[in-house]
Design a protein around this motif. Structure first.
Motif, PDB file in Angstrom:
ATOM      1  N   PHE B  55       0.833  -1.209   0.000  1.00  0.00           N
ATOM      2  CA  PHE B  55       0.000   0.000   0.000  1.00  0.00           C
ATOM      3  C   PHE B  55       0.866   1.257   0.000  1.00  0.00           C
ATOM      4  O   PHE B  55       0.558   2.244  -0.669  1.00  0.00           O
ATOM      5  N   ASN B  56       1.970   1.209   0.747  1.00  0.00           N
ATOM      6  CA  ASN B  56       2.858   2.372   0.833  1.00  0.00           C
ATOM      7  C   ASN B  56       3.669   2.590  -0.437  1.00  0.00           C
ATOM      8  O   ASN B  56       4.235   3.664  -0.638  1.00  0.00           O
ATOM      9  N   PRO B  58       2.811   1.881  -4.067  1.00  0.00           N
ATOM     10  CA  PRO B  58       1.953   1.366  -5.147  1.00  0.00           C
ATOM     11  C   PRO B  58       2.626   1.339  -6.512  1.00  0.00           C
ATOM     12  O   PRO B  58       2.177   0.601  -7.381  1.00  0.00           O
ATOM     13  N   LEU B  63      -1.230  -3.721  -5.833  1.00  0.00           N
ATOM     14  CA  LEU B  63      -1.886  -4.972  -5.413  1.00  0.00           C
ATOM     15  C   LEU B  63      -2.951  -5.421  -6.401  1.00  0.00           C
ATOM     16  O   LEU B  63      -3.883  -4.671  -6.714  1.00  0.00           O
ATOM     17  N   LEU B  64      -2.823  -6.646  -6.880  1.00  0.00           N
ATOM     18  CA  LEU B  64      -3.851  -7.249  -7.729  1.00  0.00           C
ATOM     19  C   LEU B  64      -4.727  -8.218  -6.949  1.00  0.00           C
ATOM     20  O   LEU B  64      -5.911  -8.361  -7.223  1.00  0.00           O
ATOM     21  N   ASP B  65      -4.141  -8.919  -5.987  1.00  0.00           N
ATOM     22  CA  ASP B  65      -4.940  -9.869  -5.210  1.00  0.00           C
ATOM     23  C   ASP B  65      -4.174 -10.290  -3.959  1.00  0.00           C
ATOM     24  O   ASP B  65      -2.940 -10.226  -3.912  1.00  0.00           O
ATOM     25  N   ARG B  76      -9.652 -13.472  -6.500  1.00  0.00           N
ATOM     26  CA  ARG B  76     -10.216 -12.608  -7.533  1.00  0.00           C
ATOM     27  C   ARG B  76      -9.474 -12.755  -8.851  1.00  0.00           C
ATOM     28  O   ARG B  76     -10.060 -12.676  -9.915  1.00  0.00           O
ATOM     29  N   PRO B 187      -2.023   2.174 -13.710  1.00  0.00           N
ATOM     30  CA  PRO B 187      -1.328   2.159 -12.414  1.00  0.00           C
ATOM     31  C   PRO B 187      -1.140   0.752 -11.857  1.00  0.00           C
ATOM     32  O   PRO B 187      -0.221   0.527 -11.078  1.00  0.00           O
ATOM     33  N   PRO B 267      -9.658   1.382  -8.323  1.00  0.00           N
ATOM     34  CA  PRO B 267      -8.594   1.851  -7.436  1.00  0.00           C
ATOM     35  C   PRO B 267      -7.721   0.716  -6.938  1.00  0.00           C
ATOM     36  O   PRO B 267      -6.520   0.840  -6.867  1.00  0.00           O
ATOM     37  N   THR B 268      -8.330  -0.377  -6.535  1.00  0.00           N
ATOM     38  CA  THR B 268      -7.541  -1.427  -5.901  1.00  0.00           C
ATOM     39  C   THR B 268      -8.017  -2.766  -6.433  1.00  0.00           C
ATOM     40  O   THR B 268      -8.099  -3.730  -5.699  1.00  0.00           O
ATOM     41  N   VAL B 269      -8.305  -2.834  -7.674  1.00  0.00           N
ATOM     42  CA  VAL B 269      -8.910  -3.959  -8.398  1.00  0.00           C
ATOM     43  C   VAL B 269     -10.380  -4.092  -8.018  1.00  0.00           C
ATOM     44  O   VAL B 269     -10.768  -4.001  -6.888  1.00  0.00           O
TER      45      VAL B 269
END
Lengths: 269, 269
Positions: B55-56, B58, B63-65, B76, B187, B267-269
């Protein structure tokens, strides 16, 4: 203190007014243009599961920041703030029940507490005002979006499971498409709506029986639009009987230093 | 087996070919149009810290899963896959050293292992080919992007800290701006570059001394462009002396079911 004094104030001015009890209202239209955040605090033993729950449910819980365990300062969103004092109030939930409502966390914060910030619809107030989209909560000073437990289920993670909570905005027909376009560009503020039209299709029987917030009148020609809402955490804490979880008092968001426009293009802030 | 047989294959066809050792090469240009992922596996005790590290940071680690603890199927990204067998090889790092290189994890997987998938530059191969952007690794069958430890430091989380690893693409001047525009829209595949031009400004003294991958020739008129790279995890595991961390063998990515075009807006998948 009047809301107008804080509408265009900097985030630290707003946080100080809240910390010193000079502002005790909800945070709608405060520090316009900055991300406002839902706050969730869990014991460290639940932190990985809760972070995965946010990742699995990015519409209700778009992650803005995660604190170091025991540290109440959000490292990226507001490194000089203190989550214990800079939010208008907290609700402490234990074993699926509201245990306590407290004005601050000064006496409740522990070294094993981990705080998460997730995005909020109120972050878009400035953009909506500038775009001249007159949502009810921006037109009527007393209005606040109505929120409902829906029949849509969140994707679970560890012990976290439960219903998606949605917020209602009644919208004149000609604004429906522009609002989908506009909000879809801000995934960190819940993004595009999850449903448009008949409330019964997502399990809401009566729009006057709100679960949080205040009922919104639907005027002739208006269509109900529903967005994912951060209060999902509270509904999930109740449904999952999480041993301990602390959330901000509804409507009393944490005002961050993050500019809405600046961050909307990044994947995870 | 020829690469051409797998270029436009479905992800499950590629994963099966890898599982059955019919394909043992790197995964560049395979299952074009689907996200390829870096795989990182840590013990559950380190999972929250590693998720915060992603997270810190990116850009290197979008992160994909995230898998359930003990479960080698990405919920996912590819719920029917098995990360133990569907990757061409793994590197096991212990206490800051490469301990073992293994062809699969069948004998190494434990109930407390948590697997993370993060995005990869190779996911953009199809878009680059369709946009007729002839990056060296797409023109020369033997070429693979060169990767370097830079002097840029990652934002730490718990015990995870260390240098950002970057991948080099030499680019003709007229393509520099289009490539920034194009990659910034993805991204989840490292996004926009982190540096353009003089390698010394990010601590790289000699472009021929690569740390991973193969040296790329810089032709007259070409400018070096550097993107954040997923091999950052390996550099960080070495620098942080993490007790146990398992990563995919460089270039042997996990091929997911996620379409690159579909997910780039979330944003985050």
């Amino acid at each position: 203190m009047e809301r107008s004094e804080l509408e265009f104030a900097t985030p630290d001015t707003v946080r100080l007014a809240i910390r010193e009890n000079r502002w005790q209202g909800v945070t709608k239209r405060l520090a316009l243009g900055y991300h406002q955040a839902n706050v969730t605090i869990v014991p460290k033993a639940l932190a990985f599961d809760f972070m995965r729950f946010c990742f699995n449910n990015p519409k209700p819980l778009p992650l803005l920041d995660v604190c170091e365990p025991g540290n109440p300062a959000p490292p990226r969103a507001a490194p000089n703030a203190d989550l214990r004092t800079d939010v208008g109030g907290y609700v402490i939930l234990r074993d699926g029940k509201v245990a306590e409502r407290v004005p601050s966390l000064e006496k409740h914060w522990r070294d094993d507490h981990v705080a998460f910030l997730t995005g909020c619809n109120l972050s878009l107030d400035r953009i909506l005002l500038e775009s001249r989209i007159p949502l009810p909560h921006l037109v009527d000073d007393q209005a606040f979006p109505a929120q409902f437990r829906s029949s849509i289920l969140c994707r679970p993670a560890g012990p976290f499971q439960g219903p998606l909570v949605v917020s209602l905005r009644p919208v004149f027909e000609e604004l429906v498409i522009p609002l989908v376009e506009l909000t879809s560009r801000f995934p960190l503020s819940h993004g595009a709506p999850v449903h448009i039209g008949d409330p019964q299709k997502i399990g809401i029987e009566d729009l006057q029986q709100v679960h949080w917030g205040r009922p919104n009148e639907i005027l002739p020609g208006q269509i109900p639009m529903f967005w994912a809402c951060g209060i999902t955490v509270q509904a999930v804490a109740l449904a999952s009987k999480i041993p301990e979880i602390i959330v901000h008092a509804p409507g009393h968001m944490f005002v961050t230093d993050l500019l809405v426009r600046e961050l909307s293009v990044t994947p995870t802030v």
